[in-house]
Motif scaffolding. Structure first.
Motif, PDB file in Angstrom:
ATOM      1  N   ARG A  82      49.453  29.343  -4.071  1.00 19.17           N
ATOM      2  CA  ARG A  82      49.179  28.425  -5.183  1.00 19.17           C
ATOM      3  C   ARG A  82      47.691  28.347  -5.516  1.00 19.17           C
ATOM      4  O   ARG A  82      47.307  27.778  -6.537  1.00 19.17           O
ATOM      5  CB  ARG A  82      49.689  27.024  -4.826  1.00 19.17           C
ATOM      6  CG  ARG A  82      51.153  26.993  -4.395  1.00 19.17           C
ATOM      7  CD  ARG A  82      51.537  25.624  -3.860  1.00 19.17           C
ATOM      8  NE  ARG A  82      51.605  24.633  -4.925  1.00 19.17           N
ATOM      9  CZ  ARG A  82      51.512  23.322  -4.726  1.00 19.17           C
ATOM     10  NH1 ARG A  82      51.289  22.863  -3.498  1.00 19.17           N
ATOM     11  NH2 ARG A  82      51.598  22.478  -5.739  1.00 19.17           N
ATOM     12  N   LYS A  83      46.843  28.942  -4.660  1.00 23.29           N
ATOM     13  CA  LYS A  83      45.394  28.785  -4.823  1.00 23.29           C
ATOM     14  C   LYS A  83      44.790  29.733  -5.850  1.00 23.29           C
ATOM     15  O   LYS A  83      43.789  29.427  -6.473  1.00 23.29           O
ATOM     16  CB  LYS A  83      44.699  28.982  -3.472  1.00 23.29           C
ATOM     17  CG  LYS A  83      45.068  27.946  -2.422  1.00 23.29           C
ATOM     18  CD  LYS A  83      44.377  28.250  -1.099  1.00 23.29           C
ATOM     19  CE  LYS A  83      44.748  27.244  -0.032  1.00 23.29           C
ATOM     20  NZ  LYS A  83      44.115  27.561   1.286  1.00 23.29           N
ATOM     21  N   GLY A  84      45.390  30.929  -5.999  1.00 29.31           N
ATOM     22  CA  GLY A  84      44.784  31.872  -6.923  1.00 29.31           C
ATOM     23  C   GLY A  84      45.544  33.183  -6.982  1.00 29.31           C
ATOM     24  O   GLY A  84      46.531  33.397  -6.270  1.00 29.31           O
ATOM     25  N   VAL A  85      45.051  34.091  -7.827  1.00 24.76           N
ATOM     26  CA  VAL A  85      45.730  35.363  -8.072  1.00 24.76           C
ATOM     27  C   VAL A  85      45.768  36.230  -6.817  1.00 24.76           C
ATOM     28  O   VAL A  85      46.796  36.843  -6.488  1.00 24.76           O
ATOM     29  CB  VAL A  85      45.033  36.120  -9.221  1.00 24.76           C
ATOM     30  CG1 VAL A  85      45.646  37.512  -9.392  1.00 24.76           C
ATOM     31  CG2 VAL A  85      45.157  35.331 -10.517  1.00 24.76           C
ATOM     32  N   ALA A  86      44.656  36.300  -6.086  1.00 25.89           N
ATOM     33  CA  ALA A  86      44.602  37.153  -4.897  1.00 25.89           C
ATOM     34  C   ALA A  86      45.585  36.675  -3.838  1.00 25.89           C
ATOM     35  O   ALA A  86      46.306  37.474  -3.221  1.00 25.89           O
ATOM     36  CB  ALA A  86      43.182  37.179  -4.327  1.00 25.89           C
ATOM     37  N   GLU A  87      45.618  35.368  -3.616  1.00 28.98           N
ATOM     38  CA  GLU A  87      46.532  34.809  -2.612  1.00 28.98           C
ATOM     39  C   GLU A  87      47.993  35.023  -3.023  1.00 28.98           C
ATOM     40  O   GLU A  87      48.843  35.315  -2.193  1.00 28.98           O
ATOM     41  CB  GLU A  87      46.249  33.316  -2.431  1.00 28.98           C
ATOM     42  CG  GLU A  87      44.928  33.012  -1.757  1.00 28.98           C
ATOM     43  CD  GLU A  87      43.760  32.946  -2.713  1.00 28.98           C
ATOM     44  OE1 GLU A  87      42.662  32.547  -2.280  1.00 28.98           O
ATOM     45  OE2 GLU A  87      43.925  33.278  -3.911  1.00 28.98           O
ATOM     46  N   HIS A 111      59.904  20.926  -1.047  1.00 31.49           N
ATOM     47  CA  HIS A 111      59.871  21.999  -0.056  1.00 31.49           C
ATOM     48  C   HIS A 111      58.429  22.351   0.296  1.00 31.49           C
ATOM     49  O   HIS A 111      58.111  22.603   1.467  1.00 31.49           O
ATOM     50  CB  HIS A 111      60.600  23.235  -0.579  1.00 31.49           C
ATOM     51  CG  HIS A 111      62.080  23.068  -0.661  1.00 31.49           C
ATOM     52  ND1 HIS A 111      62.959  24.138  -0.681  1.00 31.49           N
ATOM     53  CD2 HIS A 111      62.866  21.965  -0.716  1.00 31.49           C
ATOM     54  CE1 HIS A 111      64.201  23.695  -0.751  1.00 31.49           C
ATOM     55  NE2 HIS A 111      64.164  22.375  -0.790  1.00 31.49           N
ATOM     56  N   LEU A 112      57.564  22.376  -0.703  1.00 30.57           N
ATOM     57  CA  LEU A 112      56.157  22.685  -0.459  1.00 30.57           C
ATOM     58  C   LEU A 112      55.503  21.611   0.409  1.00 30.57           C
ATOM     59  O   LEU A 112      54.740  21.922   1.331  1.00 30.57           O
ATOM     60  CB  LEU A 112      55.413  22.812  -1.783  1.00 30.57           C
ATOM     61  CG  LEU A 112      55.846  23.969  -2.693  1.00 30.57           C
ATOM     62  CD1 LEU A 112      55.173  23.848  -4.050  1.00 30.57           C
ATOM     63  CD2 LEU A 112      55.535  25.315  -2.060  1.00 30.57           C
ATOM     64  N   VAL A 113      55.803  20.356   0.116  1.00 30.14           N
ATOM     65  CA  VAL A 113      55.245  19.259   0.918  1.00 30.14           C
ATOM     66  C   VAL A 113      55.749  19.350   2.350  1.00 30.14           C
ATOM     67  O   VAL A 113      54.979  19.183   3.314  1.00 30.14           O
ATOM     68  CB  VAL A 113      55.619  17.897   0.294  1.00 30.14           C
ATOM     69  CG1 VAL A 113      55.239  16.758   1.236  1.00 30.14           C
ATOM     70  CG2 VAL A 113      54.925  17.725  -1.050  1.00 30.14           C
ATOM     71  N   TRP A 114      57.015  19.636   2.522  1.00 27.36           N
ATOM     72  CA  TRP A 114      57.598  19.749   3.864  1.00 27.36           C
ATOM     73  C   TRP A 114      56.911  20.856   4.659  1.00 27.36           C
ATOM     74  O   TRP A 114      56.533  20.665   5.812  1.00 27.36           O
ATOM     75  CB  TRP A 114      59.100  20.015   3.747  1.00 27.36           C
ATOM     76  CG  TRP A 114      59.815  20.138   5.052  1.00 27.36           C
ATOM     77  CD1 TRP A 114      60.203  19.129   5.896  1.00 27.36           C
ATOM     78  CD2 TRP A 114      60.259  21.363   5.670  1.00 27.36           C
ATOM     79  NE1 TRP A 114      60.849  19.643   6.985  1.00 27.36           N
ATOM     80  CE2 TRP A 114      60.902  20.997   6.882  1.00 27.36           C
ATOM     81  CE3 TRP A 114      60.188  22.701   5.314  1.00 27.36           C
ATOM     82  CZ2 TRP A 114      61.454  21.950   7.739  1.00 27.36           C
ATOM     83  CZ3 TRP A 114      60.742  23.648   6.171  1.00 27.36           C
ATOM     84  CH2 TRP A 114      61.363  23.270   7.360  1.00 27.36           C
ATOM     85  N   MET A 115      56.710  22.014   4.037  1.00 29.48           N
ATOM     86  CA  MET A 115      56.039  23.118   4.727  1.00 29.48           C
ATOM     87  C   MET A 115      54.596  22.764   5.069  1.00 29.48           C
ATOM     88  O   MET A 115      54.098  23.110   6.141  1.00 29.48           O
ATOM     89  CB  MET A 115      56.077  24.381   3.861  1.00 29.48           C
ATOM     90  CG  MET A 115      57.446  24.997   3.704  1.00 29.48           C
ATOM     91  SD  MET A 115      57.361  26.523   2.712  1.00 29.48           S
ATOM     92  CE  MET A 115      59.032  26.589   2.073  1.00 29.48           C
ATOM     93  N   THR A 116      53.913  22.090   4.158  1.00 32.38           N
ATOM     94  CA  THR A 116      52.529  21.700   4.392  1.00 32.38           C
ATOM     95  C   THR A 116      52.391  20.831   5.633  1.00 32.38           C
ATOM     96  O   THR A 116      51.411  20.936   6.387  1.00 32.38           O
ATOM     97  CB  THR A 116      51.973  20.949   3.173  1.00 32.38           C
ATOM     98  OG1 THR A 116      52.018  21.809   2.032  1.00 32.38           O
ATOM     99  CG2 THR A 116      50.540  20.498   3.401  1.00 32.38           C
ATOM    100  N   GLU A 117      53.365  19.980   5.862  1.00 33.13           N
ATOM    101  CA  GLU A 117      53.291  19.014   6.953  1.00 33.13           C
ATOM    102  C   GLU A 117      53.791  19.552   8.291  1.00 33.13           C
ATOM    103  O   GLU A 117      53.734  18.844   9.306  1.00 33.13           O
ATOM    104  CB  GLU A 117      54.088  17.765   6.571  1.00 33.13           C
ATOM    105  CG  GLU A 117      53.459  17.022   5.389  1.00 33.13           C
ATOM    106  CD  GLU A 117      54.273  15.832   4.940  1.00 33.13           C
ATOM    107  OE1 GLU A 117      55.444  15.709   5.378  1.00 33.13           O
ATOM    108  OE2 GLU A 117      53.749  15.017   4.147  1.00 33.13           O
TER     109      GLU A 117
END
Length: 221
Positions: A82-87, A111-117
């Protein structure tokens, strides 16, 4: 295995929902209750990453069981995308395309929040559970995700690990699940045509696993 307090540590799933369901059925048949620890890399490369995430997020149906999930490097790549094109490009080239397809192109925020935590390591009296491995040359409390999610360990290496047994995935091999001294690797390459496996530990006993459970698309082996 009745009468023991058991932990079942599951290796890299990578979207292989069918094998996961078979393994979970085998785990619940092996004991009346206990813990399941998923060692990360739930997503990418396999056919149903969304199904795997939703299954694990939902938790066990039997209250006698507790599920714990660790973050893997593929969850980290997904989040970094989600940070940029390269990532994004890095993630897509490492199995992200299959994950996006399973989600129909959009991953829910929940789902993104769950993975982050998700935590990166579980440290207990007798054992360390982690996705990749740990570096004995650095104090355990100082090790970051660059080690815990990404480190590669020689398949024949075992250290002292501060008197604990290390259980991890991340480095796939058809020879796994395999214990070498104080270290067990349960990444059996399920998404590469191998098997999905877990190590079984007696929580009250130090040392390595007391058993392994192994499954492919057809059932337990």
């Amino acid at each position: 295995m009745n009468g023991r307090h058991l932990t079942f540590a599951v290796g890299d799933i990578h979207g292989c929902l069918g094998q996961l369901e078979i393994l979970l059925t085998g785990i619940e048949a092996a004991a009346p209750g206990g813990r399941v620890i998923f060692l990360g890399d739930l997503v990418d490369r396999g056919p149903d990453s969304r199904g795997v995430v939703e299954r694990i997020m939902a938790g066990p149906q039997n209250p006698a069981w507790q599920w714990l999930t660790l973050k893997g490097n593929h969850e980290e790549m997904l989040l970094s995308a989600r940070k940029g094109v390269a990532e994004m490009a890095t993630w897509l080239l490492n199995g992200g395309e299959e994950t996006l397809a399973s989600y129909g192109g959009a991953i829910p925020l929940s789902h993104l929040v769950w993975m982050t935590e998700l935590p990166s390591i579980i440290i207990e009296r007798h054992r360390i559970f982690v996705h990749a491995c740990v570096d004995e040359n650095i104090p355990l409390e100082e090790q970051g995700d660059d080690i815990l999610l990404w480190m590669r360990t020689d398949p024949n290496y075992s250290g002292s690990y501060w008197g604990k047994h290390v259980c991890h995935g991340h480095t796939p091999s058809r020879s796994n699940p395999r214990t070498v001294g104080n270290r067990t690797n349960v990444d059996s390459g399920a998404v590469f045509g191998g098997v999905l496996s877990c190590a079984v530990f007696d929580d009250d006993r130090p040392g390595g696993p007391i058993d392994f459970l192994v499954t492919d698309d057809h059932g337990l082996r």
